[in-house]
Design a protein around this motif. Structure first.
Motif, PDB file in Angstrom:
ATOM      1  N   PHE A  80     -40.107 -42.658 110.988  1.00 56.09           N
ATOM      2  CA  PHE A  80     -40.551 -42.645 112.380  1.00 56.09           C
ATOM      3  C   PHE A  80     -39.571 -41.819 113.205  1.00 56.09           C
ATOM      4  CE2 PHE A  80     -38.253 -46.572 111.398  1.00 56.09           C
ATOM      5  CZ  PHE A  80     -37.197 -46.539 112.293  1.00 56.09           C
ATOM      6  N   THR A 140     -45.010 -54.148 123.401  1.00 54.51           N
ATOM      7  CA  THR A 140     -45.325 -54.002 121.982  1.00 54.51           C
ATOM      8  C   THR A 140     -46.469 -53.006 121.767  1.00 54.51           C
ATOM      9  OG1 THR A 140     -44.581 -56.231 121.452  1.00 54.51           O
ATOM     10  CG2 THR A 140     -46.140 -55.238 119.932  1.00 54.51           C
ATOM     11  N   LEU A 156     -36.576 -45.279 118.842  1.00 53.84           N
ATOM     12  CA  LEU A 156     -37.801 -45.894 119.322  1.00 53.84           C
ATOM     13  C   LEU A 156     -37.534 -46.551 120.676  1.00 53.84           C
ATOM     14  CD1 LEU A 156     -39.171 -47.606 116.092  1.00 53.84           C
ATOM     15  CD2 LEU A 156     -40.040 -45.534 117.189  1.00 53.84           C
ATOM     16  N   ALA A 169     -36.131 -50.668 120.933  1.00 54.47           N
ATOM     17  CA  ALA A 169     -37.144 -51.386 120.150  1.00 54.47           C
ATOM     18  C   ALA A 169     -36.914 -51.124 118.675  1.00 54.47           C
ATOM     19  CB  ALA A 169     -38.544 -50.941 120.564  1.00 54.47           C
ATOM     20  N   ASP A 170     -37.497 -51.974 117.842  1.00 51.36           N
ATOM     21  CA  ASP A 170     -37.389 -51.842 116.395  1.00 51.36           C
ATOM     22  C   ASP A 170     -38.755 -51.555 115.790  1.00 51.36           C
ATOM     23  OD1 ASP A 170     -34.645 -52.285 116.339  1.00 51.36           O
ATOM     24  OD2 ASP A 170     -34.901 -54.459 116.217  1.00 51.36           O
ATOM     25  N   ALA A 171     -38.732 -51.066 114.553  1.00 56.68           N
ATOM     26  CA  ALA A 171     -39.957 -50.727 113.829  1.00 56.68           C
ATOM     27  C   ALA A 171     -40.279 -51.808 112.810  1.00 56.68           C
ATOM     28  CB  ALA A 171     -39.797 -49.383 113.121  1.00 56.68           C
ATOM     29  N   GLY A 179     -34.651 -49.324 115.397  1.00 57.44           N
ATOM     30  CA  GLY A 179     -35.323 -48.198 116.028  1.00 57.44           C
ATOM     31  C   GLY A 179     -34.484 -46.948 116.134  1.00 57.44           C
ATOM     32  N   THR A 237     -36.894 -41.221 115.910  1.00 55.85           N
ATOM     33  CA  THR A 237     -35.842 -42.017 116.537  1.00 55.85           C
ATOM     34  C   THR A 237     -35.317 -41.306 117.781  1.00 55.85           C
ATOM     35  OG1 THR A 237     -34.162 -40.981 115.147  1.00 55.85           O
ATOM     36  CG2 THR A 237     -35.136 -43.035 114.340  1.00 55.85           C
ATOM     37  N   ALA A 269     -44.942 -44.484 120.408  1.00 57.93           N
ATOM     38  CA  ALA A 269     -43.896 -44.843 119.448  1.00 57.93           C
ATOM     39  C   ALA A 269     -44.491 -45.331 118.128  1.00 57.93           C
ATOM     40  CB  ALA A 269     -42.974 -45.897 120.039  1.00 57.93           C
ATOM     41  N   SER A 270     -45.460 -46.265 118.176  1.00 58.79           N
ATOM     42  CA  SER A 270     -46.030 -46.803 116.933  1.00 58.79           C
ATOM     43  C   SER A 270     -46.785 -45.745 116.148  1.00 58.79           C
ATOM     44  CB  SER A 270     -46.949 -47.996 117.228  1.00 58.79           C
ATOM     45  OG  SER A 270     -48.113 -47.589 117.928  1.00 58.79           O
ATOM     46  N   VAL A 292     -44.153 -51.412 116.988  1.00 56.80           N
ATOM     47  CA  VAL A 292     -42.887 -51.178 117.679  1.00 56.80           C
ATOM     48  C   VAL A 292     -42.744 -52.301 118.696  1.00 56.80           C
ATOM     49  CG1 VAL A 292     -41.595 -49.648 119.206  1.00 56.80           C
ATOM     50  CG2 VAL A 292     -42.957 -48.702 117.332  1.00 56.80           C
ATOM     51  N   ILE A 334     -44.907 -43.914 113.300  1.00 54.41           N
ATOM     52  CA  ILE A 334     -44.481 -44.632 112.088  1.00 54.41           C
ATOM     53  C   ILE A 334     -45.418 -44.310 110.924  1.00 54.41           C
ATOM     54  CG2 ILE A 334     -44.080 -46.892 111.030  1.00 54.41           C
ATOM     55  CD1 ILE A 334     -43.456 -47.980 113.787  1.00 54.41           C
TER      56      ILE A 334
END
Length: 316
Positions: free
Chosen positions: A58, A67, A62, A154-156, A95, A60, A41-42, A135, A45
């Motif tokens: 990124f 983490t 996420l 999760a959020d970015a 995310g 979507t 995921a990270s 993330v 970005i």
């Protein structure tokens, strides 16, 4: 988007301060082992633009169980470890929506007892100049379990690191001066104070316990610091960033002139000190809380401060 990140950043204060910070000293320049690794995921970005206003892109949505952390741009200098303090700017986005980005300055102490584990994991080993994409799943973005939605959403986050400060004063110990309270420090830098017997002091006194090698503090500088405040008479603690688990920042000016300042005696004692120093200050009522007192400080009290000066923003 969840608001947990904003709750730990003190953004309203930071937004009013200079963004040019003096780097801390006393941190290891060597290797540092991150607490989070890059993930699928990270790694999606990307970020373009200036610190604090970067445009994120990124894949979507996420989804992450823990983490993830990817370094987009590598900085230099000492790396932040648990207990240290990080200053910078962040952009965060839901995310599920790359257009939902929000911007905020931040200062975080890497202490998992008060800072959500996702942020300590994402920012451990950060260096000044780093741009870090993270993330962070909902379960690791808050210390309040009641705020965590179900699933692995999760959020970015993109963090641009301005400065890294040691969690306690790294200066060289100085000879003790007679007539002052005695101070001992734990391995993590937490001070313990013994108040001497005898009459309560009625004059302003201060001494340097550790001498830092950084820049000289000037009036109206914004100090990043750890502090402990004790009432001399009953030895009660009325403030402690060590207990709170988070360093703070204060203007070196009279609090009557600016709500983010300090009592007059403490301002007088800090001007002329150097970054990295630990300072012991005895403040009588006339230079402190006067005949009105304050929360935890009875009227007419002499108080004692131990201040670790971690870093500073020059007066703007």
């Amino acid at each position: 988007m969840r608001k947990t990140f904003a709750l730990i950043l003190s953004a309203a204060l930071l937004a009013s301060l200079s963004a040019c910070a003096t780097a801390g000293s006393g941190l290891d320049e060597g290797s540092c082992t991150p607490l989070a690794d890059p993930g699928s995921a990270s790694e999606t970005i990307t970020a373009s633009g200036d610190p604090g206003s970067a445009k994120l892109d990124f894949a979507t949505p996420l989804v992450a169980k823990k983490t993830e952390r990817s370094v987009l741009t590598e900085g230099t200098g000492p790396a932040a470890e648990v207990g240290d303090v990080i200053w910078g700017k962040a952009v965060l986005a839901s995310g599920t929506d790359t257009t939902s980005a929000q911007q905020t300055p931040f200062m975080i102490t890497l202490d998992k007892t008060v800072t959500p584990v996702g942020f300590t994991d994402a920012l451990a080993c950060a260096r000044a100049g780093d741009r870090i994409a993270a993330v962070i799943p909902a379960a690791q973005a808050t210390t309040d379990a009641t705020q965590v939605p179900s699933g692995d959403s999760a959020d970015a986050y993109v963090f641009d690191i301005t400065s890294v400060y040691p969690g306690s004063a790294p200066g060289a110990p100085q000879p003790a001066e007679a007539g002052f309270p005695s101070v001992v420090t734990a391995p993590d830098g937490r001070p313990g104070v013994t108040i001497p017997s005898g009459d309560v002091p009625t004059d302003l006194r201060f001494t340097t316990l550790k001498k830092g090698s950084g820049a000289t503090v000037a009036e109206n500088d914004v100090l990043v610091m750890q502090s402990l405040g004790i009432v001399w008479k009953d030895k009660s603690v009325f403030e402690s960033t060590w207990k709170d688990g988070m360093a703070t920042q204060k203007l070196v000016t009279d609090i009557s002139a600016n709500k983010n300042g300090v009592v007059p005696g403490l301002a007088k004692a800090l001007v002329g000190q150097t970054i990295g120093s630990q300072v012991l200050v005895v403040v009588p009522p006339a230079d402190g809380f006067g005949d009105t007192g304050s929360t935890g400080v009875p009227a007419g009290s002499t108080v004692v401060y131990v201040v670790d000066i971690l870093g500073a923003n020059p007066a703007s």
